[in-house]
Design a protein around this motif. Structure first.
Motif, PDB file in Angstrom:
ATOM      1  N   PRO A 168      46.886  32.296  48.276  1.00 10.26           N
ATOM      2  CA  PRO A 168      46.620  31.903  46.888  1.00 10.26           C
ATOM      3  C   PRO A 168      47.628  32.510  45.917  1.00 10.26           C
ATOM      4  O   PRO A 168      48.000  33.672  46.030  1.00 10.26           O
ATOM      5  CB  PRO A 168      45.211  32.442  46.625  1.00 10.26           C
ATOM      6  CG  PRO A 168      44.593  32.572  47.978  1.00 10.26           C
ATOM      7  CD  PRO A 168      45.712  32.942  48.898  1.00 10.26           C
ATOM      8  N   LEU A 169      48.052  31.696  44.977  1.00 13.20           N
ATOM      9  CA  LEU A 169      48.915  32.176  43.910  1.00 13.20           C
ATOM     10  C   LEU A 169      48.139  33.120  42.991  1.00 13.20           C
ATOM     11  O   LEU A 169      48.644  34.158  42.567  1.00 13.20           O
ATOM     12  CB  LEU A 169      49.455  30.989  43.113  1.00 13.20           C
ATOM     13  CG  LEU A 169      50.313  31.296  41.894  1.00 13.20           C
ATOM     14  CD1 LEU A 169      51.582  32.017  42.302  1.00 13.20           C
ATOM     15  CD2 LEU A 169      50.650  30.007  41.154  1.00 13.20           C
ATOM     16  N   VAL A 170      46.903  32.733  42.684  1.00 13.19           N
ATOM     17  CA  VAL A 170      46.015  33.543  41.848  1.00 13.19           C
ATOM     18  C   VAL A 170      44.754  33.828  42.643  1.00 13.19           C
ATOM     19  O   VAL A 170      44.142  32.929  43.199  1.00 13.19           O
ATOM     20  CB  VAL A 170      45.653  32.819  40.537  1.00 13.19           C
ATOM     21  CG1 VAL A 170      44.682  33.648  39.706  1.00 13.19           C
ATOM     22  CG2 VAL A 170      46.905  32.493  39.737  1.00 13.19           C
ATOM     23  N   ASP A 171      44.384  35.093  42.700  1.00 14.68           N
ATOM     24  CA  ASP A 171      43.180  35.495  43.439  1.00 14.68           C
ATOM     25  C   ASP A 171      42.462  36.528  42.593  1.00 14.68           C
ATOM     26  O   ASP A 171      43.041  37.560  42.245  1.00 14.68           O
ATOM     27  CB  ASP A 171      43.570  36.087  44.794  1.00 14.68           C
ATOM     28  CG  ASP A 171      42.383  36.224  45.737  1.00 14.68           C
ATOM     29  OD1 ASP A 171      41.238  36.162  45.263  1.00 14.68           O
ATOM     30  OD2 ASP A 171      42.611  36.402  46.943  1.00 14.68           O
ATOM     31  N   THR A 172      41.219  36.262  42.216  1.00  9.30           N
ATOM     32  CA  THR A 172      40.448  37.211  41.424  1.00  9.30           C
ATOM     33  C   THR A 172      39.145  37.502  42.146  1.00  9.30           C
ATOM     34  O   THR A 172      38.432  36.594  42.550  1.00  9.30           O
ATOM     35  CB  THR A 172      40.153  36.659  40.022  1.00  9.30           C
ATOM     36  OG1 THR A 172      39.432  35.432  40.134  1.00  9.30           O
ATOM     37  CG2 THR A 172      41.435  36.426  39.258  1.00  9.30           C
ATOM     38  N   ARG A 184      24.356  47.629  40.124  1.00 12.51           N
ATOM     39  CA  ARG A 184      25.556  47.364  39.339  1.00 12.51           C
ATOM     40  C   ARG A 184      25.817  48.429  38.282  1.00 12.51           C
ATOM     41  O   ARG A 184      26.046  48.131  37.125  1.00 12.51           O
ATOM     42  CB  ARG A 184      25.471  45.979  38.683  1.00 12.51           C
ATOM     43  CG  ARG A 184      25.333  44.841  39.685  1.00 12.51           C
ATOM     44  CD  ARG A 184      25.500  43.492  39.005  1.00 12.51           C
ATOM     45  NE  ARG A 184      25.365  42.421  39.980  1.00 12.51           N
ATOM     46  CZ  ARG A 184      24.250  41.713  40.152  1.00 12.51           C
ATOM     47  NH1 ARG A 184      23.200  41.970  39.403  1.00 12.51           N
ATOM     48  NH2 ARG A 184      24.195  40.746  41.046  1.00 12.51           N
ATOM     49  N   THR A 185      25.737  49.674  38.689  1.00  8.82           N
ATOM     50  CA  THR A 185      26.129  50.738  37.779  1.00  8.82           C
ATOM     51  C   THR A 185      27.637  50.970  37.832  1.00  8.82           C
ATOM     52  O   THR A 185      28.161  51.750  37.048  1.00  8.82           O
ATOM     53  CB  THR A 185      25.409  52.043  38.130  1.00  8.82           C
ATOM     54  OG1 THR A 185      25.737  52.402  39.480  1.00  8.82           O
ATOM     55  CG2 THR A 185      23.903  51.883  37.997  1.00  8.82           C
ATOM     56  N   ALA A 186      28.315  50.324  38.754  1.00  9.84           N
ATOM     57  CA  ALA A 186      29.763  50.451  38.879  1.00  9.84           C
ATOM     58  C   ALA A 186      30.304  49.142  39.452  1.00  9.84           C
ATOM     59  O   ALA A 186      29.570  48.360  40.050  1.00  9.84           O
ATOM     60  CB  ALA A 186      30.122  51.626  39.785  1.00  9.84           C
ATOM     61  N   TRP A 187      31.607  48.904  39.232  1.00 10.54           N
ATOM     62  CA  TRP A 187      32.215  47.699  39.775  1.00 10.54           C
ATOM     63  C   TRP A 187      33.717  47.891  39.916  1.00 10.54           C
ATOM     64  O   TRP A 187      34.300  48.814  39.352  1.00 10.54           O
ATOM     65  CB  TRP A 187      31.926  46.461  38.920  1.00 10.54           C
ATOM     66  CG  TRP A 187      32.059  46.628  37.430  1.00 10.54           C
ATOM     67  CD1 TRP A 187      31.052  46.848  36.529  1.00 10.54           C
ATOM     68  CD2 TRP A 187      33.279  46.577  36.648  1.00 10.54           C
ATOM     69  NE1 TRP A 187      31.550  46.945  35.245  1.00 10.54           N
ATOM     70  CE2 TRP A 187      32.911  46.762  35.289  1.00 10.54           C
ATOM     71  CE3 TRP A 187      34.628  46.383  36.964  1.00 10.54           C
ATOM     72  CZ2 TRP A 187      33.852  46.777  34.262  1.00 10.54           C
ATOM     73  CZ3 TRP A 187      35.571  46.391  35.935  1.00 10.54           C
ATOM     74  CH2 TRP A 187      35.169  46.592  34.605  1.00 10.54           C
ATOM     75  N   ILE A 188      34.299  47.020  40.687  1.00 10.55           N
ATOM     76  CA  ILE A 188      35.755  46.987  40.846  1.00 10.55           C
ATOM     77  C   ILE A 188      36.199  45.532  40.767  1.00 10.55           C
ATOM     78  O   ILE A 188      35.603  44.659  41.389  1.00 10.55           O
ATOM     79  CB  ILE A 188      36.195  47.645  42.182  1.00 10.55           C
ATOM     80  CG1 ILE A 188      37.707  47.569  42.348  1.00 10.55           C
ATOM     81  CG2 ILE A 188      35.475  47.038  43.363  1.00 10.55           C
ATOM     82  CD1 ILE A 188      38.214  48.384  43.540  1.00 10.55           C
ATOM     83  N   THR A 189      37.203  45.260  39.947  1.00  6.99           N
ATOM     84  CA  THR A 189      37.761  43.919  39.841  1.00  6.99           C
ATOM     85  C   THR A 189      39.227  43.962  40.235  1.00  6.99           C
ATOM     86  O   THR A 189      39.935  44.932  39.945  1.00  6.99           O
ATOM     87  CB  THR A 189      37.649  43.356  38.413  1.00  6.99           C
ATOM     88  OG1 THR A 189      38.375  44.191  37.510  1.00  6.99           O
ATOM     89  CG2 THR A 189      36.207  43.262  37.970  1.00  6.99           C
ATOM     90  N   THR A 190      39.665  42.914  40.895  1.00  8.33           N
ATOM     91  CA  THR A 190      41.048  42.821  41.373  1.00  8.33           C
ATOM     92  C   THR A 190      41.612  41.476  40.965  1.00  8.33           C
ATOM     93  O   THR A 190      40.990  40.434  41.216  1.00  8.33           O
ATOM     94  CB  THR A 190      41.108  42.968  42.904  1.00  8.33           C
ATOM     95  OG1 THR A 190      40.440  44.178  43.288  1.00  8.33           O
ATOM     96  CG2 THR A 190      42.551  43.030  43.389  1.00  8.33           C
ATOM     97  N   LEU A 191      42.752  41.491  40.321  1.00  4.49           N
ATOM     98  CA  LEU A 191      43.430  40.278  39.875  1.00  4.49           C
ATOM     99  C   LEU A 191      44.820  40.230  40.475  1.00  4.49           C
ATOM    100  O   LEU A 191      45.625  41.135  40.244  1.00  4.49           O
ATOM    101  CB  LEU A 191      43.524  40.256  38.346  1.00  4.49           C
ATOM    102  CG  LEU A 191      44.392  39.162  37.721  1.00  4.49           C
ATOM    103  CD1 LEU A 191      43.802  37.771  37.992  1.00  4.49           C
ATOM    104  CD2 LEU A 191      44.548  39.391  36.216  1.00  4.49           C
ATOM    105  N   LYS A 192      45.085  39.185  41.254  1.00  2.00           N
ATOM    106  CA  LYS A 192      46.414  38.969  41.827  1.00  2.00           C
ATOM    107  C   LYS A 192      47.013  37.708  41.231  1.00  2.00           C
ATOM    108  O   LYS A 192      46.391  36.651  41.222  1.00  2.00           O
ATOM    109  CB  LYS A 192      46.321  38.815  43.344  1.00  2.00           C
ATOM    110  CG  LYS A 192      47.623  38.347  44.006  1.00  2.00           C
ATOM    111  CD  LYS A 192      47.353  37.826  45.389  1.00  2.00           C
ATOM    112  CE  LYS A 192      48.519  37.118  46.034  1.00  2.00           C
ATOM    113  NZ  LYS A 192      49.341  36.258  45.215  1.00  2.00           N
ATOM    114  N   ILE A 193      48.213  37.830  40.698  1.00  2.00           N
ATOM    115  CA  ILE A 193      48.986  36.668  40.255  1.00  2.00           C
ATOM    116  C   ILE A 193      50.388  36.841  40.803  1.00  2.00           C
ATOM    117  O   ILE A 193      51.103  37.758  40.406  1.00  2.00           O
ATOM    118  CB  ILE A 193      49.050  36.535  38.726  1.00  2.00           C
ATOM    119  CG1 ILE A 193      47.667  36.658  38.097  1.00  2.00           C
ATOM    120  CG2 ILE A 193      49.684  35.200  38.336  1.00  2.00           C
ATOM    121  CD1 ILE A 193      47.700  36.634  36.576  1.00  2.00           C
TER     122      ILE A 193
END
Length: 260
Positions: A168-172, A184-193
């Motif tokens: 994928p070109l963009v992966d979130t 859900r007292t914590a989270w991790i987000t990852t954004l690839k472009i």
């Protein structure tokens, strides 16, 4: 607006008021800015949306710059959110294409803020029943400061530009974590472009006088929030795309709290 009120008003259904400030009228916001077209190879179009958890994967293939959400008011959209776009416009295409550039502390702060804004908007590309990893209170906090909080860490990683649509070109992706029986007292987000991979990690609230210890420097990853070190791009090692699930969905956050 307090965070409890925000949770009631926004509800993570179809927003009737701005998810950041509670204002109206709502306007459409491009999740990724159209000006990023200059950084994207038109031959690579595959786009994967947020993975909400290891058990719930939602895929959507579409041109990456077409996605819009209608969850922010005109004042936020044309004001501070637009400024976050302008703050990264001069270097973001180079990060995405893997071109030579240097990020000072100001650029890294701008990248962390823009990435968090973009990740929050990606949350609203899902049906209402698939949202909620990031609570409404974190949207409100971001509106107040326009930057990550002291309960967050950010880091930048490097991947090779996808050679074709097999990657994928963009992966979130976004993963929530629980602590002390509270969801859900914590989270991790990852954004690839393209070549750029940004992560924002949100720990349970860090007490006054404390802070999160920044991540260690790695050949393929550098801390960007908080940070004071220059980053020479591209980084000397690339993360294999096959490592994306392990990167985006660690078993635990393994964060250290130290005196401020």
């Amino acid at each position: 607006m307090d965070h409890a009120t925000a949770d009631v008003l926004y509800g993570f259904g179809m927003a009737k008021v701005c998810v950041f400030c509670g204002g109206t009228p709502l306007t459409k916001e491009h999740v990724l800015p159209r000006w990023l077209k200059v950084a994207l190879d038109p031959r690579v179009q595959r786009h994967r949306y947020i993975r909400l958890s290891v058990d719930a994967v939602r895929h959507h293939d579409a041109p990456p710059l077409n996605e819009q959400v209608k969850v922010v008011c005109s004042d936020c959209n044309s004001g501070w959110m637009n400024q976050l776009e302008e703050n990264v416009r001069y270097f973001l295409p180079d990060l995405i294409r893997g071109n030579l550039c240097t990020l000072d502390a100001e650029a890294q702060r701008a990248l962390a803020a823009w990435s968090l804004k973009t990740m929050l908007m990606f949350q609203h590309t899902h049906p209402a029943d698939a949202r909620g990893v990031i609570p409404a209170g974190d949207f409100t906090s971001f509106h107040e400061t326009c930057e990550p909080t002291r309960s967050m860490l950010g880091r930048l990683g490097f991947m090779n530009y996808p050679p074709d649509d097999a990657v994928p070109l963009v992966d979130t992706q976004c993963q929530g974590y629980s602590a002390d029986g509270v969801r859900r007292t914590a989270w991790i987000t990852t954004l690839k472009i393209g070549c750029m991979v940004v992560q924002i990690i949100r720990a349970p609230d860090v007490a006054a006088g404390k802070r999160l210890a920044p991540f260690d420097f790695l050949p393929s990853l550098r801390p960007i929030w908080p940070t004071n070190e220059l980053i020479e791009w591209p980084l000397p090692a690339a993360i294999p795309y096959e490592m994306m699930p392990a990167l985006a969905h660690p078993d635990d956050l393994d964060l250290t709290i130290v005196p401020a």
